[in-house]
Design an enzyme around this catalytic site. Structure first.
Site, PDB file in Angstrom:
ATOM      1  N   HIS A 149      -2.437   3.665   6.130  1.00 34.60           N
ATOM      2  CA  HIS A 149      -3.476   2.653   6.382  1.00 34.60           C
ATOM      3  C   HIS A 149      -4.859   3.238   6.135  1.00 34.60           C
ATOM      4  O   HIS A 149      -5.718   2.617   5.529  1.00 34.60           O
ATOM      5  CB  HIS A 149      -3.377   2.144   7.815  1.00 34.60           C
ATOM      6  CG  HIS A 149      -4.542   1.311   8.238  1.00 34.60           C
ATOM      7  ND1 HIS A 149      -4.740   0.020   7.792  1.00 34.60           N
ATOM      8  CD2 HIS A 149      -5.593   1.600   9.053  1.00 34.60           C
ATOM      9  CE1 HIS A 149      -5.861  -0.453   8.315  1.00 34.60           C
ATOM     10  NE2 HIS A 149      -6.389   0.479   9.084  1.00 34.60           N
ATOM     11  N   ARG A 169       0.863  -1.178   0.000  1.00 39.34           N
ATOM     12  CA  ARG A 169       0.000   0.000   0.000  1.00 39.34           C
ATOM     13  C   ARG A 169       0.900   1.230   0.000  1.00 39.34           C
ATOM     14  O   ARG A 169       1.727   1.422   0.891  1.00 39.34           O
ATOM     15  CB  ARG A 169      -0.986  -0.007   1.159  1.00 39.34           C
ATOM     16  CG  ARG A 169      -0.449   0.219   2.522  1.00 39.34           C
ATOM     17  CD  ARG A 169      -1.597   0.439   3.509  1.00 39.34           C
ATOM     18  NE  ARG A 169      -1.254   0.035   4.852  1.00 39.34           N
ATOM     19  CZ  ARG A 169      -0.567   0.787   5.711  1.00 39.34           C
ATOM     20  NH1 ARG A 169      -0.165   1.981   5.354  1.00 39.34           N
ATOM     21  NH2 ARG A 169      -0.282   0.336   6.906  1.00 39.34           N
ATOM     22  N   TYR A 205       6.242   4.662  10.948  1.00 38.83           N
ATOM     23  CA  TYR A 205       6.648   3.261  10.975  1.00 38.83           C
ATOM     24  C   TYR A 205       7.240   2.759   9.656  1.00 38.83           C
ATOM     25  O   TYR A 205       7.592   1.594   9.534  1.00 38.83           O
ATOM     26  CB  TYR A 205       5.468   2.361  11.385  1.00 38.83           C
ATOM     27  CG  TYR A 205       4.221   2.529  10.530  1.00 38.83           C
ATOM     28  CD1 TYR A 205       4.061   1.814   9.354  1.00 38.83           C
ATOM     29  CD2 TYR A 205       3.208   3.403  10.910  1.00 38.83           C
ATOM     30  CE1 TYR A 205       2.929   1.964   8.572  1.00 38.83           C
ATOM     31  CE2 TYR A 205       2.070   3.559  10.142  1.00 38.83           C
ATOM     32  CZ  TYR A 205       1.931   2.840   8.975  1.00 38.83           C
ATOM     33  OH  TYR A 205       0.796   3.004   8.206  1.00 38.83           O
TER      34      TYR A 205
END
Length: 321
Positions: free
Chosen positions: A228, A224, A237
């Site tokens: 998110h 992706r 992250y």
């Protein structure tokens, strides 16, 4: 795939402008989503997850229905009661998902078994992320499908992250696909950014299930490109270098270069198509935004067998206001 990307980019912009609620992006995963749908028949059923905009587009759900759902306006078939990305349309045989991760997998297996009991050749395809493979629902569904040779296919969109948790922290297995061995059926790993490879692998798995030869677990290795969801900060992250590396594997770029090389697409035709799709999306958004929200009373309509008196009083107060 291009329509999915154009729409996805526009929806993120709308959320950032405060014109739409939370949205879950699918950019980078279009080849997996579109390719898997090309491999299905119209009579087959899809059990998607919340990131599967490409599945909805390829399954020919009208754009206005998709936008009404995302805006939760008065013409949204669920009257704004679902999460924006909670896709489901019976006509297109897209089963409405529930929010808990992996909760649709056992339903897909049961649905497939019911079809076989009725001598219906329909196959179910359930789609989920790498994070869902850590859920009990995943393992129960795999075990049951293996024992009873359900005419179903499991497809994991391994986009490398379950929100902020990398796949290396999800499992000690060499792959997601290898997990199928424990349940007595085949697991296949495929480049999820290669449209033609996804079509081929999924088609083989679907026909295998249709013949009664049991399920398959497909692991589509993809990424992706964005966060998110619109409430997430991926920079906390992931590194910029990692994202840039995967951008070079963008499925749209790969397919575009392939079609150019094959002489099936020109630079001008590609540019024209994007402009046409952007115009189509902008027009659809303009229409969806003009539709008023659902009426206040729809919050309790068809929810209670007998509406509590307290809610009736609140409703009357709201209508007077």
């Amino acid at each position: 795939m291009l329509l999915t990307r154009v729409l996805d980019e526009k929806l993120i912009a709308l959320q950032r402008q405060g014109r739409m609620g939370t949205y879950v992006s699918c950019s980078g995963q279009e080849a997996t989503q579109v390719g898997s749908m090309i491999a299905l028949k119209e009579t087959d059923w899809v059990f998607p997850m919340y990131r599967d905009l490409g599945i909805v587009i390829q399954r020919d759900v009208p754009l206005n229905l998709v936008l009404n759902k995302l805006f939760g306006n008065g013409e949204d078939e669920s009257l704004g009661r679902d999460l924006p990305n909670s896709f489901g349309w019976r006509k297109q045989r897209i089963f409405n998902l529930a929010a808990p991760i992996g909760s649709h997998l056992q339903v897909a297996v049961g649905f497939a078994m019911a079809a076989s009991f009725r001598a219906d050749e329909a196959v179910t395809l359930s789609i989920f992320g790498d994070g869902a493979t850590s859920s009990g629902e995943f393992h129960v569904s795999m075990n049951f499908a293996g024992v009873y040779k359900a005419q179903t296919v499991f497809l994991c969109e391994n986009n490398q992250y379950a929100i902020s948790v990398p796949v290396t922290r999800q499992t000690a297995s060499k792959s997601i696909a290898i997990k199928a061995r424990a349940y007595g059926f085949e697991g296949v790993r495929v480049d999820g950014n290669d449209l033609l490879a996804v079509i081929s692998v999924t088609r083989d798995a679907v026909e295998k299930a249709r013949r009664g030869d049991g399920p398959t677990l497909i692991e589509c290795v993809t990424y992706r490109l964005g966060a998110h969801s619109t409430s997430d900060d991926w920079k906390k992250y992931r590194t910029l270098d990692e994202v840039e590396e995967w951008k070079r594997k963008d499925p749209l770029i790969r397919l575009r270069l392939y079609l150019l090389k094959q002489g099936q697409l020109t630079e001008s035709a590609d540019e024209k198509l994007r402009k046409e799709l952007e115009s189509k999306v902008n027009e659809g958004i303009s229409m969806a935004e003009k539709i008023p929200p659902p009426p206040i009373e729809s919050m309790i309509t068809n929810v209670y067998a007998k509406v509590p008196q307290s809610l009736n009083l609140q409703l009357k107060d709201d209508l007077r206001a």
